[in-house]
Design an enzyme around this catalytic site. Sequence first.
Site, PDB file in Angstrom:
ATOM      1  CB  CYS A 135       0.511  15.951  44.753  1.00  0.00           C
ATOM      2  SG  CYS A 135      -0.115  16.089  46.441  1.00  0.00           S
ATOM      3  CB  CYS A 231      -1.466  23.871  46.932  1.00  0.00           C
ATOM      4  SG  CYS A 231      -0.221  22.557  46.991  1.00  0.00           S
TER       5      CYS A 231
END
Length: 404
Positions: A135, A231
Site C-alpha cells: 500500500c 484494513c
Amino acid sequence: MDSPLKYPSNSAAAGRAAVGSSGLNSLGFAKAPADTRVVVAMSGGVDSSVTAALLREEGYDVVGITLQLYDHGMAVGRKGACCAGQDIYDARQVADRIGIPHYVLDYENRFSQSVMDDFADSYLRGETPIPCVRCNQRVKFRDLLDTARDLGAEALATGHYVRRAMGADGAELHRAIDPARDQSYFLFATTREQLDFLRFPLGGMHKPEVRALAERFGLVVADKLDSQDICFVPTGSYAEVVQKLRPGAIEPGDIVHVDGRVMGRHEGIIHYTIGQRKGLGIGGQKGDGGDPLYVVRLDPARHRVVVGPRAALGRERVQVREVNWLGAGGTPDAGGTRVQVKLRSAQPAAAATVFPATEAGAVEVVLDEPQFGVAPGQACVFYQGDRVLGGGWITRAEDGLAAA
C-alpha cells in the site's frame, strides 16, 4: 485560513515555527513555515492527526488528504482500521478542529488492483504477504506524492514512526527513537526520490508523548485505538478474503512430514505460514521424541503443507527480489556488504552479509547464524545501526540442503 483553535502559550512547538539559525525551517526549507505548503496524509488515527496539528501549530500551510481505499459503506463504523468510513469522518473532524482544508480521494480501484489482488495471489503462491508495504509502495507513496505536488506542496508528511536524516549523500531513512513503535521495516520500499519529498515529524517521539499532544490539541481521536489488523480483512480471516477475491482457488491437500509420511489433510495452504506450530490439523501428533512439529515449507504446486521439527526451520541463505537499495552506490558491494537484517517485523535483527545476485534487482543474504521461520512473501530489510539501507521481498530460503 485562520485556525479556530487557540493553542496554549506554553506549547512544546513554540519557537520551532520560525526559521532557525541554520536558515531552515523545521522541515528543512529556507523559508518561513507560512510560505511552505505541506500535505499531510490523514488516516483518521491519532498519529497522522497529531502530525497535522503540530505542523499547523508551527505555522505551515497544511492541507489534509485522506484516501478512501475500500468500500465506504461497508467500512462505516469499523474500529481499529485505517482509511475506513469512520476514519474518514474522524480525519475530517480533526481537520475542522485545527482549521485546515481536507480532501478525500477515492483510490478504491487502485487499492484493489495494486494491493488486494496481490495479497490474494501471494497467499495462493504459498507466501505470507505484507499488504501494508504494498500500500505504501504502490498507492500512498506513489500516487499521493503526485497529488501533493499537484497541490503545490513542497513536502508530504505522515504519522509513521521513522526518521528522515540528512547524510553525506542526501536524505537517509532511520529507525524511530521509540523501538516499540518503529515502522522502518514497513517502509523499506521508500525510494530516494520519495524520501526527498517525505517528512516524518513523529520519528523522534514516543507514543505517550503523541497521545498527550492529541489531548492538548483537543482532538477527538486522542483515545482512539491504534490499527491492529489489515484494513480489508474485517474478520481477521485471510482465507475468507482470498476466497472472495479468488473463488474456487483454494484447494485441499496433504499435510506431509519432511520424511515423507502423510500426517493429515488440510483445507488450503493459505491457512498456514512458515514457522506455525499450533492449529496444524494433525490431531496432536508429535515428531520423534515427542517434540512439537512446525510448518517448514508450503508446496502450492502439489497443495502440500510440509511439517517437521524446529531444527528443519533453520535457514542460512535468503534470496531477495525487488530490492530497493538506499545505501551508497545503488547496490551492495560486489564483495558483500555487512548488515543486520530483519526477516519479520517482530523479530530482532540478525547479522548477515548482502551480495548482489545475477538477476537484476535481486540479492542473496548470507546469515551469520541460521534463522528460523523465514517465510517467502515477507520482507528482508537491511540495516546498518539505525539506518535503513533498503530491503526486498523474500522469494526463497535455504539451509544448504533444501529450499523453502
